[in-house]
Design an enzyme around this catalytic site. Structure first.
Site, PDB file in Angstrom:
ATOM      1  N   ASP A 190       0.871  -1.183   0.000  1.00 15.13           N
ATOM      2  CA  ASP A 190       0.000   0.000   0.000  1.00 15.13           C
ATOM      3  C   ASP A 190       0.904   1.228   0.000  1.00 15.13           C
ATOM      4  O   ASP A 190       1.550   1.547   1.004  1.00 15.13           O
ATOM      5  CB  ASP A 190      -0.902  -0.014   1.236  1.00 15.13           C
ATOM      6  CG  ASP A 190      -1.970   1.076   1.192  1.00 15.13           C
ATOM      7  OD1 ASP A 190      -1.715   2.143   0.607  1.00 15.13           O
ATOM      8  OD2 ASP A 190      -3.058   0.867   1.765  1.00 15.13           O
ATOM      9  N   LYS A 223     -10.443   0.633  -2.435  1.00 13.67           N
ATOM     10  CA  LYS A 223     -10.463   0.494  -0.988  1.00 13.67           C
ATOM     11  C   LYS A 223     -11.114   1.735  -0.394  1.00 13.67           C
ATOM     12  O   LYS A 223     -10.857   2.856  -0.842  1.00 13.67           O
ATOM     13  CB  LYS A 223      -9.055   0.338  -0.426  1.00 13.67           C
ATOM     14  CG  LYS A 223      -8.385  -0.962  -0.846  1.00 13.67           C
ATOM     15  CD  LYS A 223      -7.053  -1.162  -0.140  1.00 13.67           C
ATOM     16  CE  LYS A 223      -6.380  -2.442  -0.590  1.00 13.67           C
ATOM     17  NZ  LYS A 223      -5.101  -2.687   0.116  1.00 13.67           N
ATOM     18  N   LYS A 276      -7.154   3.901  -3.436  1.00 15.39           N
ATOM     19  CA  LYS A 276      -7.671   4.186  -2.097  1.00 15.39           C
ATOM     20  C   LYS A 276      -7.689   5.698  -1.919  1.00 15.39           C
ATOM     21  O   LYS A 276      -6.693   6.372  -2.213  1.00 15.39           O
ATOM     22  CB  LYS A 276      -6.764   3.534  -1.048  1.00 15.39           C
ATOM     23  CG  LYS A 276      -7.233   3.652   0.380  1.00 15.39           C
ATOM     24  CD  LYS A 276      -6.254   2.884   1.280  1.00 15.39           C
ATOM     25  CE  LYS A 276      -6.592   3.017   2.745  1.00 15.39           C
ATOM     26  NZ  LYS A 276      -5.604   2.288   3.584  1.00 15.39           N
TER      27      LYS A 276
END
Length: 253
Positions: free
Chosen positions: A106, A202, A170
């Site tokens: 991430d 996400k 995200k």
């Protein structure tokens, strides 16, 4: 009332299945990460993933494997939390995490550099990080949309992230004062629909209640259909949400 209870239970079950438990504190310990991995295995099914700092990727993977939960992914957060690291540091973090057993990375997008006028650093960093993930590792790009703010900038960054190989987009880590909004998530979903349906999404990293989770679940489902409600397409990055979901299902956290 029975129908409403059944509906809430269905949402809670879906949330657990999509959940990515996180522990990204500077004072994290091996014991805390082991406990996080144990939490990932609930009486009502396993969560999708755990997200930890790169130095804990190995212990997270070993713990989950010992618990016979190989399907629970280990995500390592790099360039976290402020997105200010140089590309070489991000490459080193990513490489080390993958060697230790991370399944996914991430990456916090270098939003400060972008706002200061460097529009190329983000693309270079994503590409470099993706290369270090190798063929098996997936890459999430956390955009900090609350800081980027401008819808056109957010949309442009989304397109860049997708073009450079992001597996998930995200809207934010949940660590910035300027948090992500539902409107920002709509922009991400629009970019995904324009460029590649293979890219997942996400929810922001500050989802704490089932009501908040439902907002993002509904947005993805309404846009792409119920088939998107699976961990390869959607995740809910959180830890406190698990307690709420379990309580709604009658399980003491």
């Amino acid at each position: 009332m029975k129908q409403q209870d059944d509906f809430e239970e269905a949402v809670a079950q879906t949330a657990i299945r999509l959940m990515e438990l996180t522990s990204l504190n500077t004072d994290d310990t091996a014991e805390r990460i082991v406990a996080l991995c144990h939490r990932a295995l609930t009486p009502l099914g396993n969560v999708a993933a755990v997200c930890v700092l790169p130095r804990f990727a190995g212990i997270a993977r070993r713990t989950l494997d010992t618990l016979q939960a190989r399907e629970v992914k280990v995500v390592a957060a790099v360039n976290f939390p402020n997105g200010r690291a140089p590309i070489s540091t991000v490459e080193s973090e990513t490489h080390a995490a993958m060697l230790m057993g991370a399944d996914e990375i991430d990456l916090v997008y270098p939003f400060n550099a972008h706002l200061m006028g460097d529009r190329l650093m983000g693309a270079r960093m994503i590409a470099a990080c993706k290369a270090k993930c190798g063929s098996r590792g997936q890459l999430t790009v956390s955009l900090e949309t609350g800081v980027l703010a401008d819808p056109q900038i957010i949309h442009s960054v989304c397109r860049t992230a997708i073009a450079e190989g992001a597996s998930f987009l995200k809207p934010g880590t949940g660590r910035q004062v300027e948090g992500a909004t539902a409107q920002a998530v709509r922009i991400l979903l629009e970019a995904i629909s324009e460029r590649s349906y293979l890219v997942g999404i996400k929810a922001p990293g500050n989802v704490r209640t089932l009501e908040q989770a439902k907002t993002y679940i509904d947005m993805a489902c309404n846009r792409f259909g119920p088939q998107w409600l699976e961990p390869g397409r959607m995740r809910l990055g959180t830890s406190s949400l698990l307690d709420d979901a379990l309580m709604r299902l009658g399980v003491c956290p």
